[in-house]
Design a protein around this motif. Structure first.
Motif: not given
Length: 235
Positions: A42-52, A58-62, A92-102
């Motif tokens: 999150l830290r790196h992506t927010w400061h370099t590619r926030p759109w990603a 979406r990809q994690l949840r799908e 699957q539950g872990w991926l949903r957890c990541l998607a929720d945090h993002i």
């Protein structure tokens, strides 16, 4: 049939970046607390590619909602999630957890503040050209390939595009701006692929500053151009 590179990136490219952030890290995310690896992502992506971030969510949840079967994985039609140390039934539950945090980070605008990289992935994501330089020219084989450290630096400069060299210089100064202790600079060099010690009598930060100065100057085969026309400082 196996996924083409384009289809892979379109469907799983950012999911793959998230999973890569867990290399050497524990997938110990909970609904109340993201893991160290996810915070680094999150830290790196927010400061370099926030759109990603929205793409990752979406990809994690799908993927969590429509996991591939064994046959499709075997045929290469789906992205195989690497082993992150979790039982298959918990992925699957872990991926949903990541998607929720993002998703929460995006919706609430919760951006991890700039900090010293905390994971192997974050070091390499933040300093990619420095990792290429150190891992490629200062591995344990360096003493067999070059007479000394100066020769390795000279070879990098002679064989690398000037624009990549400029990028390396910028990353060197960014690393120096972190103002770390010397022991932490030594650890940073190791994380980025350096397998030999800096030359005596330089400390890790002193050697980095020396390289930045040398690579930041004009090349011998590319002298500074004189200004054509107008005021050029001469009478």
């Amino acid at each position: 049939m196996p996924l083409s590179p384009l289809e892979h990136d379109r469907r799983y490219g950012e999911l793959d970046q998230v999973i890569r952030a867990y290399a050497g890290q524990s997938a110990d995310d909970t609904p109340d607390r993201p893991s160290r690896a996810l915070v680094a992502y999150l830290r790196h992506t927010w400061h370099t590619r926030p759109w990603a971030l929205a793409v990752a969510e979406r990809q994690l949840r799908e993927y969590a909602e429509h996991p591939p079967g064994r046959l499709r994985l075997r045929l290469g039609e789906f992205y195989p999630v690497p082993d992150v140390g979790l039982p298959e039934g918990e992925i699957q539950g872990w991926l949903r957890c990541l998607a929720d945090h993002i998703g929460h980070s995006i919706e609430q605008g919760e951006v991890p503040p700039p900090a010293v990289p905390e994971t192997h992935w974050e070091w390499h994501a933040r300093f990619p050209e420095l990792a290429q330089f150190l891992g490629g020219w200062f591995s344990q084989d360096m003493p067999d390939e070059f007479a000394d450290h100066d020769a390795a630096v000279a070879d990098y400069r002679a064989t690398t595009d000037a624009r990549l060299t400029a990028r390396l210089v910028g990353e060197l100064y960014e690393l120096l701006a972190l103002d770390l202790e010397e022991t932490d600079y030594a650890l940073a060099l190791a994380e980025l692929g350096m397998e030999v010690d800096p030359p005596a009598p330089y400390s890790p930060s002193g050697w980095l500053a020396l390289i930045a100065g040398r690579l930041g100057g004009p090349r011998a085969d590319h002298p500074p151009k004189e200004t054509d026309g107008g005021w050029n400082g001469r009478h």
